[in-house]
Design an enzyme around this catalytic site. Structure first.
Site: not given
Ligand code: PEP
Length: 250
Positions: A95, A97, A167, A233-234
């Site tokens: 990912h 992040e 992404e 995600g969110g």
């Protein structure tokens, strides 16, 4: 026909109570999801709760990361065998992040992909360019390099045992979604790139889009020919939004 997969990446969010509420909501509405496979990826510490609450439902689950080590003195790490202990189907690797905040490079991500695969988990391999890279016009080079690291270690056929999530980093958590055309262009490129190595694998591998996908934009994104689902995600933290995305998958 590739099956659509909609996977929720909860990141470092939730509590026992909020996860119960979220899963109750998902379970209540999952009957209306016609064709997509639906997965959730909670923080490690909630995998047991998720397993308890989702066993016997159509919803599957996964982890957000794994160690390349089997066991031993690696404080804070979680092994593939431990993830398997909680009946996970998927594990997210690479990912953005993890790449940007924790310094995971292409070689490490490829090893994580290999370790997941060897353990019988399906790795969701995240790739994507930063805003700076997009503006420089090197998006295709970046995603090629990220996929190539896995192919170099495992061979192109290995990609069929996992899932790719494109992404764009500039779209993650920013509310700036790639347009359906922008996303489709990169998805098509990724599939063509894989086809140069193995045409059958390219046809089979699911390529998800991730980056501010939400209830309002999911249908158009998921309608693109090379977009086989979403990593969310969110919008995966609210049952109704997540289910709307799952239903948009047709
Ligand atoms: C993600 O973290 O993989 C992601 C796509 O996040 P968001 O949907 O919040 O942009």
């Amino acid at each position: 026909m590739r099956q659509i997969l909609v996977a929720g990446n909860w990141k470092m969010n939730g509590s026992k109570a909020s996860i119960k509420e979220l899963l109750d909501g998902i379970k209540m509405g999952i009957g209306d999801v016609a064709s997509a496979e639906v997965a959730v990826c909670p923080p490690f510490v909630y995998l047991a709760d998720v397993e308890d609450q989702l066993t016997g439902t159509p919803v599957v689950w996964g982890a957000q990361n794994l160690s390349t080590e089997e066991k031993g003195a690696f404080t804070g790490e979680v092994a593939a065998s431990m993830i398997n202990d909680f009946s996970c189907k998927y594990v997210i690797v690479g990912h953005s992040e993890r790449r940007t905040l924790y310094g995971e490079d292409d070689a490490l991500v490829a090893r994580k992909f290999a370790v997941a695969r060897a353990a019988g988990l399906k790795p969701i391999l995240c790739i994507g360019e930063t805003l700076e890279e997009r503006e420089k016009g090197v998006t295709n080079d970046v995603v090629s390099r990220q996929i190539e690291a896995v192919i170099a270690l495992e061979g192109a056929a290995a990609l069929a045992d996992g899932v790719i999530a494109y992404e764009p980093v500039w779209a993650i958590g920013t509310g700036k979604t790639a347009s359906p055309e922008q996303a489709q262009e990169v998805h098509r490129f990724i599939r063509q790139r894989i086809a140069e190595k193995d045409a059958a694998v390219a046809q089979k591998v699911q390529i998800l889009y991730g980056g501010s996908m939400n209830a309002a934009n999911a249908a158009e994104l998921l309608g693109q020919p090379d977009i086989d689902g979403g990593l969310i995600g969110g919008a995966s933290l609210k049952a109704e939004d997540f289910l709307t995305i799952c239903r948009a998958a047709g």
